[in-house]
Design a protein around this motif. Structure first.
Motif, mmCIF file in Angstrom:
data_model
loop_
_atom_site.group_PDB
_atom_site.id
_atom_site.type_symbol
_atom_site.label_atom_id
_atom_site.label_comp_id
_atom_site.label_asym_id
_atom_site.label_seq_id
_atom_site.Cartn_x
_atom_site.Cartn_y
_atom_site.Cartn_z
ATOM 1 N N HIS A 130 0.834 -1.208 0.000
ATOM 2 C CA HIS A 130 0.000 0.000 0.000
ATOM 3 C C HIS A 130 0.871 1.261 0.000
ATOM 4 O O HIS A 130 0.576 2.239 -0.693
ATOM 5 N N ALA A 131 1.954 1.236 0.790
ATOM 6 C CA ALA A 131 2.852 2.397 0.846
ATOM 7 C C ALA A 131 3.542 2.629 -0.497
ATOM 8 O O ALA A 131 3.709 3.772 -0.938
ATOM 9 N N LEU A 132 3.947 1.531 -1.149
ATOM 10 C CA LEU A 132 4.556 1.646 -2.482
ATOM 11 C C LEU A 132 3.569 2.233 -3.485
ATOM 12 O O LEU A 132 3.921 3.063 -4.325
ATOM 13 N N ASN A 133 2.323 1.787 -3.393
ATOM 14 C CA ASN A 133 1.284 2.300 -4.289
ATOM 15 C C ASN A 133 1.074 3.802 -4.070
ATOM 16 O O ASN A 133 0.947 4.577 -5.019
ATOM 17 N N ASN A 134 1.056 4.225 -2.790
ATOM 18 C CA ASN A 134 0.900 5.653 -2.485
ATOM 19 C C ASN A 134 2.068 6.473 -3.021
ATOM 20 O O ASN A 134 1.893 7.587 -3.513
#
Length: 738
Positions: A130-134
């Motif tokens: 999720h952090a990578l996507n953000n």
């Protein structure tokens, strides 16, 4: 951002209570009873999901401060440490979003990196994803394609590895956004279709409805109104089933845009009004403000300035309340347009300058170009031409940097008018030509205009020929009368007349000789164009391409069938168009070759890969070249080299600048020249030879008209390098730069 999946039993109880109450007031009441710190963090997480504006910022900072304080005393390997890293990840991401919202991009990047670091410390793979996507979505805003793909693809891989189909679908949707913004709707559609499959398998209907909406936007931009309406309607229906007011409102707003583009104003107003009502009920302040602006625009283009102004003012008031600077900038431009229409140039100028200041702060090149163009227009109306010129030139530069054709067109039109009024006709003409070029490409009228131009040219030449014949008859009659009148005169006068007649006849003969030579050259060029068209319209290629598309139809994969049928139709249109033009831009050539490669991949079931490389120093938009010189050699590489190769092949096309010409290098790793010649004894092989011969004839024609060498060099790579295989074709062609 995903919330922690490892929490105390009390947290689960609290979460269940929050899910039942949902309202922001209930969440605030839970905070007021001073719950344990872990539960307090969980409540703050939920508040961030249901609030916005100043409250969102306040609670994000509260979560940050609480988690930062508690993580200092938590043992690194403990469950509490992991929980607080997750909470910090969420808080840092929220602060990064707030900073981005206020145009503080450096601060936003700093906190986005902190968020990713906390996710990595938590060692929760899905949380990291999720952090990578953000992080990837942050780089979308910066226009950094490399980092966008890097982070979102990394997120996608982890989601697939973890079996999180919803997370993978979300990452695919983000990739689709990047492809769409960079002019690759086919790839965008592929990502969205894969996303739809994953949403259905995961059972997440909200994500599915959103993806339907995204696909509708792709088809809307392609001009496929019926398909766009179908997907927007699917999105609206599914959002209504879920009682999701926000999603329903956005689907309705998109439907309104479709109806407005089709001239159905009443339907557009109806859908916009319903969308507005839902946004208001849902408490979506930002969406409500944008909806007011959209509705105001409908009234503005309908000439109802007062109604439009009232809606624009209401929108501005909401946007100022939520401090949406980009929205405020757009509102200033909308209101200024009404003021200008009402004959209030000074009021309009003040708002355009305010909008420009915000656009420059947020690096909004498209918005800046719009404001600069309109400011230049106002100064032009005021008679301040020098000032008007300065703003219009800046508008054109911003428009080019934003890569928005509409902005370039508007600025070019304004520059044309300014230069014309100052007597600089050369500059006026240049900008008028740019304006017409962009205008025609936007309206998709280029082909119609080319046909009309040829028809007018034919009529003009026909009239000119008739006039010349009439003049020649008159000259002959005058000569005959003159000879009769002077027949009785002395020999010297007769001799003089004869000499004069001979001179005139010689001149007339030479004139006709060169004229006939010119006509023959034109006919030869037309024949070459016809041969070129025939050679490009390879019946095997057409049959097999349609057969491949038919297979998709039989498999009931109508979306892919539609995509490739659209590509096939576009390729045929380009061939028909380019074959009658002497020069096309390198951009257009690349687009044709890319389309051709993709259809051949479909036809040969992805038997080969390809690369199409253009040197960085070449401006593909301004370089003009003879069309379709490379395609026959690429076709030979595929059908005579790769076709007979066992396993997968590769075709490489490289275009670079050599001296004052363009160098083409076409290389394949197929069976090679000698083996190809042995295998190709069929009628198909004869067709390929014909295509190459025609290309050589065209290059000879270019050589004779420009006096330049255009040698074609064919190298059998198997002979030159032991163990190698394939053929390399190189040739150079002249080009024109505009």
């Amino acid at each position: 951002m995903k919330k922690s999946s490892v929490v105390l039993l009390l947290v689960f109880f609290c979460t269940a209570a929050v899910a039942q109450q949902k309202s922001l007031d209930s969440l605030k009441n839970l905070l007021a009873v001073s719950p344990p710190d872990t539960i307090r963090c969980s409540i703050l997480n939920h508040i961030l999901e249901v609030t916005d504006g100043e409250e969102y910022e306040r609670y994000a900072n509260e979560l940050k401060e609480l988690a930062e304080e508690k993580i200092k005393t938590a043992p690194v390997s403990s469950r509490l440490y992991r929980e607080y890293t997750m909470n910090l990840c969420t808080a840092y991401n929220a602060i990064a979003m707030i900073a981005r919202y206020h145009g503080e991009m450096d601060k936003s990047l700093e906190y986005q990196k902190k968020s990713l670091k906390m996710a990595e410390l938590s060692k929760d793979r899905e949380f990291i994803a999720h952090a990578l996507n953000n992080m990837g979505t942050f780089y979308i805003k910066l226009g950094d394609t490399t980092n966008t793909f890097k982070y979102i693809r990394a997120s996608l891989e982890i989601m697939k590895e973890q079996g999180n189909k919803g997370g993978a679908a979300n990452a695919l949707n983000n990739l689709a956004v990047v492809y769409k913004e960079h002019g690759n709707p086919v790839k965008a559609l592929e990502c969205n279709l894969e996303s739809i499959r994953l949403w259905k398998e995961s059972g997440e209907k909200k994500g599915l409805a959103g993806t339907y909406n995204n696909i509708g936007q792709i088809y809307s931009e392609k001009g496929d109104v019926l398909t766009a309406l179908d997907y927007f309607s699917k999105s609206e229906k599914l959002f209504r089933e879920l009682n999701n007011k926000k999603g329903t409102s956005y689907a309705l707003a998109n439907l309104a845009k479709i109806y407005l583009a089709q001239g159905d104003t009443l339907k557009a107003i109806e859908y916009n009004q319903e969308s507005l009502n839902l946004k208001k009920m849902d408490g979506d302040s930002l969406g409500y403000a944008k909806g007011l602006t959209s509705l105001g625009y409908i009234y503005f283009i309908g000439g109802q300035n007062e109604k439009a102004l009232d809606l624009y003012m209401k929108s501005l008031k909401v946007l100022e309340a939520v401090k949406d600077q980009m929205g405020i900038s757009n509102s200033y431009r909308s209101i200024a347009a009404v003021y200008f229409s009402q004959g209030k140039p000074d009021d309009a100028l003040e708002l355009y300058e305010k909008s420009l200041a915000i656009s420059e702060k947020f690096d909004d090149k498209a918005g800046a170009s719009s404001s600069l163009t309109r400011i230049g227009e106002i100064y032009f109306e005021k008679g301040q031409k020098e000032k008007s010129l300065q703003y219009a030139l800046r508008a054109l530069e911003m428009g080019k940097q934003s890569m928005r054709p509409q902005k370039i067109k508007d600025a070019a039109e304004q520059l044309h008018l300014i230069y014309k009024s100052t007597g600089n006709y050369q500059k006026s003409l240049e900008n008028y030509e740019l304006y017409v070029q962009i205008r025609d490409s936007l309206s998709n009228e280029e082909t119609k205009k080319a046909v009309l131009k040829n028809q007018l040219q034919y009529e003009y030449e026909k009239k000119e020929l008739l006039a010349k014949n009439e003049n020649e008859k008159k000259i002959a009659a005058v000569k005959l009368d003159s000879e009769k009148d002077h027949a009785r005169k002395n020999v010297w006068i007769v001799a003089l007349i004869l000499v004069s007649v001979l001179l005139l006849a010689g001149a007339f003969f030479l004139f006709n000789y060169f004229r006939q030579k010119s006509i023959i050259a034109d006919q030869k060029a037309n024949i070459l164009k016809q041969k070129l068209l025939v050679s490009q319209m390879n019946p095997h290629f057409i049959f097999n391409s349609l057969n491949a598309i038919q297979n998709y139809i039989f498999k009931q994969d109508s979306l892919k069938a539609g995509i490739y049928l659209s590509q096939f139709a576009e390729l045929i249109r380009m061939i028909l168009d380019y074959s009658r033009r002497d020069l096309i831009s390198l951009d257009e050539e690349i687009k044709l070759l890319t389309n051709y490669f993709e259809l051949q991949q479909l036809r040969f079931e992805n038997k080969f890969d390809y690369t199409l490389t253009v040197s960085e120093e070449i401006d593909t938009a301004s370089v003009q070249i003879p069309p379709m010189l490379a395609q026959p050699f690429i076709e030979n590489a595929i059908e005579h080299g790769i076709f007979y190769k066992e396993g997968r092949g590769t075709v490489k096309v490289k275009i670079s600048r050599k001296d004052e010409k363009l160098l083409y290098e076409i290389e394949d790793d197929g069976v090679g020249l000698e083996r190809s010649l042995e295998l190709n004894k069929t009628a198909k092989a004869m067709h390929k030879s014909l295509a190459t011969i025609i290309t050589k004839e065209r290059m000879e024609s270019i050589k004779s008209s420009r006096g330049l060498e255009n040698a074609i060099e064919v190298t059998d790579l198997g002979k030159n390098s032991p163990g190698g295989s394939g053929v390399k074709v190189t040739f150079t062609i002249p080009f024109k730069e505009i």
